[in-house]
Design a protein around this motif. Structure first.
Motif, PDB file in Angstrom:
ATOM      1  N   ALA A  48       0.820  -1.163  -0.083  1.00  0.00           N
ATOM      2  CA  ALA A  48       0.001   0.057  -0.078  1.00  0.00           C
ATOM      3  C   ALA A  48       0.996   1.140  -0.128  1.00  0.00           C
ATOM      4  O   ALA A  48       1.803   1.218   0.747  1.00  0.00           O
ATOM      5  N   LYS A  49       0.568   2.279  -0.585  1.00  0.00           N
ATOM      6  CA  LYS A  49       1.257   3.683  -0.922  1.00  0.00           C
ATOM      7  C   LYS A  49       0.910   4.325   0.483  1.00  0.00           C
ATOM      8  O   LYS A  49       1.817   5.101   0.855  1.00  0.00           O
ATOM      9  N   ASP A  50      -0.250   4.378   1.260  1.00  0.00           N
ATOM     10  CA  ASP A  50      -0.348   4.914   2.301  1.00  0.00           C
ATOM     11  C   ASP A  50      -1.494   4.511   3.023  1.00  0.00           C
ATOM     12  O   ASP A  50      -2.300   3.429   2.706  1.00  0.00           O
ATOM     13  N   PHE A  51      -1.479   4.607   4.492  1.00  0.00           N
ATOM     14  CA  PHE A  51      -2.831   4.189   5.182  1.00  0.00           C
ATOM     15  C   PHE A  51      -3.232   5.491   5.931  1.00  0.00           C
ATOM     16  O   PHE A  51      -2.615   6.138   6.707  1.00  0.00           O
ATOM     17  N   ILE A  52      -4.553   5.924   5.629  1.00  0.00           N
ATOM     18  CA  ILE A  52      -4.943   6.996   6.006  1.00  0.00           C
ATOM     19  C   ILE A  52      -6.240   6.781   6.855  1.00  0.00           C
ATOM     20  O   ILE A  52      -7.200   5.771   6.739  1.00  0.00           O
ATOM     21  N   ILE A  53      -6.343   7.387   8.107  1.00  0.00           N
ATOM     22  CA  ILE A  53      -7.485   7.160   8.911  1.00  0.00           C
ATOM     23  C   ILE A  53      -8.391   8.232   8.658  1.00  0.00           C
ATOM     24  O   ILE A  53      -8.142   9.168   8.574  1.00  0.00           O
ATOM     25  N   LYS A  54      -9.887   7.661   8.600  1.00  0.00           N
ATOM     26  CA  LYS A  54     -10.724   8.295   8.622  1.00  0.00           C
ATOM     27  C   LYS A  54     -11.314   9.261   9.484  1.00  0.00           C
ATOM     28  O   LYS A  54     -10.801   9.075  10.702  1.00  0.00           O
ATOM     29  N   PRO A  55     -12.067  10.505   9.391  1.00  0.00           N
ATOM     30  CA  PRO A  55     -12.613  10.794   7.920  1.00  0.00           C
ATOM     31  C   PRO A  55     -11.414  11.367   7.092  1.00  0.00           C
ATOM     32  O   PRO A  55     -10.548  12.006   7.266  1.00  0.00           O
ATOM     33  N   LEU A  56     -11.577  11.232   5.830  1.00  0.00           N
ATOM     34  CA  LEU A  56     -10.828  11.518   4.744  1.00  0.00           C
ATOM     35  C   LEU A  56     -10.810  13.186   4.506  1.00  0.00           C
ATOM     36  O   LEU A  56     -11.779  13.369   4.631  1.00  0.00           O
ATOM     37  N   LYS A  57      -9.738  13.808   4.606  1.00  0.00           N
ATOM     38  CA  LYS A  57      -9.846  15.159   4.382  1.00  0.00           C
ATOM     39  C   LYS A  57      -8.961  16.065   3.336  1.00  0.00           C
ATOM     40  O   LYS A  57      -8.660  15.033   2.662  1.00  0.00           O
ATOM     41  N   LEU A  58      -9.197  16.952   3.037  1.00  0.00           N
ATOM     42  CA  LEU A  58      -8.608  17.697   1.783  1.00  0.00           C
ATOM     43  C   LEU A  58      -7.093  17.686   1.962  1.00  0.00           C
ATOM     44  O   LEU A  58      -6.458  17.320   0.888  1.00  0.00           O
ATOM     45  N   ALA A  59      -6.648  17.561   3.288  1.00  0.00           N
ATOM     46  CA  ALA A  59      -5.062  17.714   3.528  1.00  0.00           C
ATOM     47  C   ALA A  59      -4.721  16.238   2.947  1.00  0.00           C
ATOM     48  O   ALA A  59      -3.515  15.988   2.412  1.00  0.00           O
ATOM     49  N   ASP A  60      -5.491  15.172   3.332  1.00  0.00           N
ATOM     50  CA  ASP A  60      -5.216  13.753   2.566  1.00  0.00           C
ATOM     51  C   ASP A  60      -5.232  13.708   1.151  1.00  0.00           C
ATOM     52  O   ASP A  60      -4.205  12.995   0.774  1.00  0.00           O
ATOM     53  N   VAL A  61      -6.018  14.534   0.304  1.00  0.00           N
ATOM     54  CA  VAL A  61      -6.310  14.346  -0.868  1.00  0.00           C
ATOM     55  C   VAL A  61      -4.898  14.972  -1.630  1.00  0.00           C
ATOM     56  O   VAL A  61      -4.343  14.432  -2.564  1.00  0.00           O
ATOM     57  N   THR A  62      -4.315  16.074  -0.871  1.00  0.00           N
ATOM     58  CA  THR A  62      -3.186  16.583  -1.445  1.00  0.00           C
ATOM     59  C   THR A  62      -1.901  15.365  -1.214  1.00  0.00           C
ATOM     60  O   THR A  62      -1.091  15.492  -2.261  1.00  0.00           O
ATOM     61  N   LYS A  63      -1.998  14.721  -0.337  1.00  0.00           N
ATOM     62  CA  LYS A  63      -0.905  13.733   0.048  1.00  0.00           C
ATOM     63  C   LYS A  63      -1.084  12.553  -1.132  1.00  0.00           C
ATOM     64  O   LYS A  63      -0.097  12.056  -1.548  1.00  0.00           O
ATOM     65  N   LEU A  64      -2.472  12.360  -1.461  1.00  0.00           N
ATOM     66  CA  LEU A  64      -2.571  11.223  -2.717  1.00  0.00           C
ATOM     67  C   LEU A  64      -2.061  11.594  -3.934  1.00  0.00           C
ATOM     68  O   LEU A  64      -1.641  10.704  -4.685  1.00  0.00           O
ATOM     69  N   LYS A  65      -1.765  12.940  -4.275  1.00  0.00           N
ATOM     70  CA  LYS A  65      -1.306  13.480  -5.279  1.00  0.00           C
ATOM     71  C   LYS A  65       0.163  12.932  -5.662  1.00  0.00           C
ATOM     72  O   LYS A  65       0.766  12.693  -6.742  1.00  0.00           O
ATOM     73  N   GLY A  66       0.813  12.682  -4.609  1.00  0.00           N
ATOM     74  CA  GLY A  66       2.169  11.988  -4.598  1.00  0.00           C
ATOM     75  C   GLY A  66       1.997  10.681  -4.935  1.00  0.00           C
ATOM     76  O   GLY A  66       3.418  10.189  -5.365  1.00  0.00           O
ATOM     77  N   HIS A  67       1.122  10.014  -4.717  1.00  0.00           N
ATOM     78  CA  HIS A  67       1.115   8.599  -5.324  1.00  0.00           C
ATOM     79  C   HIS A  67       0.396   8.331  -6.528  1.00  0.00           C
ATOM     80  O   HIS A  67       0.724   7.062  -6.981  1.00  0.00           O
ATOM     81  N   ILE A  68      -0.301   8.984  -6.923  1.00  0.00           N
ATOM     82  CA  ILE A  68      -1.147   8.597  -8.075  1.00  0.00           C
ATOM     83  C   ILE A  68      -0.451   8.458  -9.317  1.00  0.00           C
ATOM     84  O   ILE A  68       0.704   9.284  -9.554  1.00  0.00           O
TER      85      ILE A  68
END
Length: 208
Positions: free
Chosen positions: A141-161
Motif C-alpha cells: 500500500a502507498k499509504d494508510f489514512i485514518i478516516k475521515p478523509l480530509k482535503l489535506a489527505d487528498v493533497t498527499k494522494l497526489k504524490g502517489h497517483i
C-alpha cells in the motif's frame, strides 16, 4: 462582463493546476486521473467522491472489493484481466474493513495480478490499528489514512497517483497503436517524397 468571465475562467484554471500539481517537471492533468474508490458505506463513498471531484479527479465508486475487481476486468479463474476491458485507473482507494474481501485482500490481489500491480493502492480505515497499518504498508500500500478523509489527505494522494501517460489499462494497446503506426507510415512517406524532390540533378536528369 466579458472581462469578468475571462477572469473567472483563468481563476478556475489556476485552481485546477494548483490542485493537480506536477509530476516531475510535467504538470499532471487531473481530468485524466481516474480514482476507483471502494467502501461498503454509502456515506463514506459520497465523502470520498466529493473530495476527489473537488480536486478535479474523475471518480468511480463501488461498494465491495469483489465489485472493484469486476470493474477492473479481473477473472479469478485465470488470474488475469479481460483483454476487452478498456477501464483505466490511476489509483485505488479502499476501505480496510468490508464484508467478504477486506481492503487488505484487495491490495494483495492487485499486487499479485500482472495487469493490475502497477496501480497504486491507498488503504483507509476508521480504526487506528498499528499492526494492521504495518501489514498494509509492507504489503504494497502507498499509504494508510485514518478516516475521515480530509482535503489535506487528498493533497498527499497526489504524490502517489499514477500519471496519465503511465496509466494502467486492462485492455490490450492494439486500439491505440493502430492510428499511431499509420501516422508514422504517412510521415515516413512524406519524408521520402521530400528527399526525392531534393535529390540532385545529374546531366539534366533527376537521379533515381
Amino acid at each position: 462582463m466579458v472581462t469578468s468571465r475571462m477572469s473567472s475562467a483563468m481563476r478556475m484554471k489556476k485552481e485546477k493546476n494548483a490542485a493537480c500539481g506536477e509530476n516531475g517537471n510535467e504538470p499532471v492533468q487531473c481530468d485524466e486521473m481516474h480514482v476507483l474508490a471502494v467502501d461498503d458505506c454509502l456515506i463514506e463513498r459520497k465523502v470520498i467522491e466529493k473530495l476527489l471531484k473537488t480536486n478535479f479527479f474523475k471518480v468511480t465508486t463501488v461498494d465491495s472489493a469483489e465489485r472493484a475487481l469486476e470493474v477492473l476486468g479481473f477473472h479469478e479463474e485465470q488470474s488475469t484481466c479481460a483483454a476487452s476491458n478498456a477501464f483505466k485507473v490511476n489509483m485505488i482507494i479502499t476501505d480496510y474493513c468490508m464484508p467478504g474481501m477486506t481492503g487488505y485482500d484487495l491490495l494483495k490481489k492487485v499486487q499479485e495480478t500482472k495487469c493490475l500491480k502497477e496501480i497504486p493502492v491507498v488503504i483507509i480505515s476508521s480504526e487506528n490499528v498499528p499492526q494492521r497499518i504495518t501489514s498494509c504498508l509492507a504489503g504494497g500500500a502507498k499509504d494508510f489514512i485514518i478516516k475521515p478523509l480530509k482535503l489535506a489527505d487528498v493533497t498527499k494522494l497526489k504524490g502517489h497517483i499514477k500519471p496519465p501517460k503511465d496509466v494502467v489499462s486492462t485492455s490490450a494497446n492494439a486500439s491505440s497503436s493502430g492510428p499511431v503506426s499509420s501516422k508514422r507510415k504517412i510521415s515516413s512517406g512524406r519524408a521520402r517524397g521530400k528527399m526525392s524532390e531534393r535529390r540532385p540533378r545529374v546531366g539534366g536528369l533527376t537521379s533515381v
